[in-house]
Design a protein around this motif. Sequence first.
Motif, PDB file in Angstrom:
ATOM      1  N   GLU A  34       0.747  -1.273  -0.494  1.00 43.11           N
ATOM      2  CA  GLU A  34      -0.136  -0.126   0.321  1.00 43.11           C
ATOM      3  C   GLU A  34       1.223   1.465   0.313  1.00 43.11           C
ATOM      4  O   GLU A  34       1.433   1.718   0.710  1.00 43.11           O
ATOM      5  N   PHE A  35       0.497   1.906  -0.969  1.00 44.16           N
ATOM      6  CA  PHE A  35       0.957   3.184  -0.789  1.00 44.16           C
ATOM      7  C   PHE A  35       0.298   4.464  -0.723  1.00 44.16           C
ATOM      8  O   PHE A  35      -0.769   5.580  -1.606  1.00 44.16           O
ATOM      9  N   GLU A  36       0.775   5.505   0.143  1.00 45.00           N
ATOM     10  CA  GLU A  36      -0.268   6.685   0.800  1.00 45.00           C
ATOM     11  C   GLU A  36      -0.501   7.851  -0.904  1.00 45.00           C
ATOM     12  O   GLU A  36       0.518   7.591  -1.609  1.00 45.00           O
ATOM     13  N   TRP A  37      -1.618   7.872  -0.794  1.00 47.36           N
ATOM     14  CA  TRP A  37      -2.250   8.973  -2.383  1.00 47.36           C
ATOM     15  C   TRP A  37      -1.338  10.028  -1.872  1.00 47.36           C
ATOM     16  O   TRP A  37      -0.209  10.810  -3.007  1.00 47.36           O
TER      17      TRP A  37
ATOM     18  N   ALA B 249       8.410   1.165  -5.763  1.00 43.54           N
ATOM     19  CA  ALA B 249       6.916  -0.027  -6.355  1.00 43.54           C
ATOM     20  C   ALA B 249       7.456  -0.601  -7.208  1.00 43.54           C
ATOM     21  O   ALA B 249       7.099  -1.713  -7.790  1.00 43.54           O
ATOM     22  N   SER B 250       8.523  -0.316  -7.865  1.00 43.61           N
ATOM     23  CA  SER B 250       8.563  -0.584  -9.455  1.00 43.61           C
ATOM     24  C   SER B 250       9.870  -2.021  -9.319  1.00 43.61           C
ATOM     25  O   SER B 250      10.229  -2.349  -9.581  1.00 43.61           O
ATOM     26  N   GLU B 251      10.419  -2.152  -7.831  1.00 44.44           N
ATOM     27  CA  GLU B 251      10.875  -2.637  -6.958  1.00 44.44           C
ATOM     28  C   GLU B 251      10.624  -3.773  -6.286  1.00 44.44           C
ATOM     29  O   GLU B 251      10.860  -4.744  -5.432  1.00 44.44           O
ATOM     30  N   ILE B 252       9.026  -3.971  -6.269  1.00 40.63           N
ATOM     31  CA  ILE B 252       8.414  -4.816  -5.363  1.00 40.63           C
ATOM     32  C   ILE B 252       8.784  -6.588  -5.986  1.00 40.63           C
ATOM     33  O   ILE B 252       9.075  -6.835  -5.171  1.00 40.63           O
ATOM     34  N   GLY B 253       8.707  -6.791  -7.028  1.00 40.20           N
ATOM     35  CA  GLY B 253       9.274  -7.794  -7.709  1.00 40.20           C
ATOM     36  C   GLY B 253      10.789  -8.548  -7.032  1.00 40.20           C
ATOM     37  O   GLY B 253      10.820  -9.845  -7.390  1.00 40.20           O
ATOM     38  N   LYS B 254      11.200  -7.418  -6.964  1.00 41.73           N
ATOM     39  CA  LYS B 254      12.409  -8.459  -5.889  1.00 41.73           C
ATOM     40  C   LYS B 254      12.398  -9.158  -4.729  1.00 41.73           C
ATOM     41  O   LYS B 254      12.660  -9.510  -4.479  1.00 41.73           O
TER      42      LYS B 254
ATOM     43  N   PHE C 127      -9.980   3.191  -3.595  1.00 37.79           N
ATOM     44  CA  PHE C 127     -11.537   4.197  -3.453  1.00 37.79           C
ATOM     45  C   PHE C 127     -12.218   4.591  -2.229  1.00 37.79           C
ATOM     46  O   PHE C 127     -11.739   6.080  -2.256  1.00 37.79           O
ATOM     47  N   SER C 128     -11.565   3.593  -1.500  1.00 41.75           N
ATOM     48  CA  SER C 128     -12.423   3.963  -0.227  1.00 41.75           C
ATOM     49  C   SER C 128     -11.542   4.491   0.497  1.00 41.75           C
ATOM     50  O   SER C 128     -12.019   4.969   1.472  1.00 41.75           O
ATOM     51  N   ARG C 129     -10.095   4.301   0.575  1.00 39.55           N
ATOM     52  CA  ARG C 129      -8.635   4.373   1.979  1.00 39.55           C
ATOM     53  C   ARG C 129      -7.552   6.188   0.798  1.00 39.55           C
ATOM     54  O   ARG C 129      -7.516   6.588   1.672  1.00 39.55           O
ATOM     55  N   ASP C 130      -7.995   5.949  -0.062  1.00 37.92           N
ATOM     56  CA  ASP C 130      -7.108   6.709  -1.570  1.00 37.92           C
ATOM     57  C   ASP C 130      -6.120   6.127  -1.153  1.00 37.92           C
ATOM     58  O   ASP C 130      -4.719   6.681  -0.953  1.00 37.92           O
ATOM     59  N   VAL C 131      -5.727   5.070  -1.453  1.00 39.86           N
ATOM     60  CA  VAL C 131      -4.233   4.276  -1.007  1.00 39.86           C
ATOM     61  C   VAL C 131      -3.988   3.802  -2.750  1.00 39.86           C
ATOM     62  O   VAL C 131      -5.080   3.932  -3.630  1.00 39.86           O
ATOM     63  N   LEU C 132      -2.974   3.871  -3.194  1.00 47.25           N
ATOM     64  CA  LEU C 132      -2.347   2.511  -4.476  1.00 47.25           C
ATOM     65  C   LEU C 132      -2.371   1.196  -4.072  1.00 47.25           C
ATOM     66  O   LEU C 132      -1.297   1.197  -2.688  1.00 47.25           O
ATOM     67  N   LEU C 133      -2.938   0.644  -4.221  1.00 45.30           N
ATOM     68  CA  LEU C 133      -2.595  -0.841  -3.742  1.00 45.30           C
ATOM     69  C   LEU C 133      -1.841  -2.130  -5.116  1.00 45.30           C
ATOM     70  O   LEU C 133      -2.702  -1.773  -5.689  1.00 45.30           O
TER      71      LEU C 133
END
Length: 284
Positions: free
Chosen positions: A49-52, A67-72, A253-259
Amino acid sequence: TSNKYAEFYAQMFGGQLPKPVERSNRYASSYFKGTDSMLINQKFGRLYEFEWELWEDDKTGQIRQRASEIGKGMRIVQEMFFSARLTGQAQTFAEDIHVPAPTIVSNVYDANLFGTGFGNMAKASKTLLGQSALEDASIAMLKARDPMKNIMHTKMDTLVISVDDMFNAAKLINSTLQPSVPGTAATTLSSVPGQTIGFVNTINPLYGLYKLKVGRYIPSKHWYLGQAKKGLIMQSRSPLEIIQENSQAGESFSRDVLLFKSRARWEIDWIVGSNFFWYKGYWE
């Protein structure tokens, strides 16, 4: 690769050897015993989760880079599983990631991965990596036999070590000349007996024999010699996916996060007979 819930693997022992056959006599039979192994694919993943507001105010691009390094993270977990499976022991790593003991079990052959009787383990416990120990391992693996007493014909090409031995190992297998003083660990330079081979103007017999692999999660001082692609099975059912939730629905949508979600299905383990292609140098 895998295309189903689990995969079956046949034993890695060869058949019995051909024998002389008298005229008109029946050929001797080679009996393959039912010792199939089954590897069940496991699902791995995590939500991120990333705060908007954090994302919107990211002027340097650092958050998007994270975010681009999540796969590591998936690669790190796979390395943890490989290291634990290679040792043959259950291990627990950071964030309570637990790797159970290998599932290899056989009612026909001994279920132990390593043993001095098999020829794939150092005779003495706590055998540190050194020139004599590595030479002994090389000889032992050339003599290693399967349960039918046939020589395995292993072609050792890889040395796996812990971080503690990364420089010692590099000197052992990359030096063109003799990399160490001959004799046992208890002897000194002045007490090495005459006629000791490898003391004066000698090439290094280990030079270039093995590829060196350093494992961050290999236990301290542990080392393994074997044949790549003939030991542990890396079975991949579903490759790594990074999926982002729709910003107009759900938590986004409900919490303004990027999931984001990472997901993959795979397994790493031994199969019956694959352990005979590897030698365990340090054990307790």
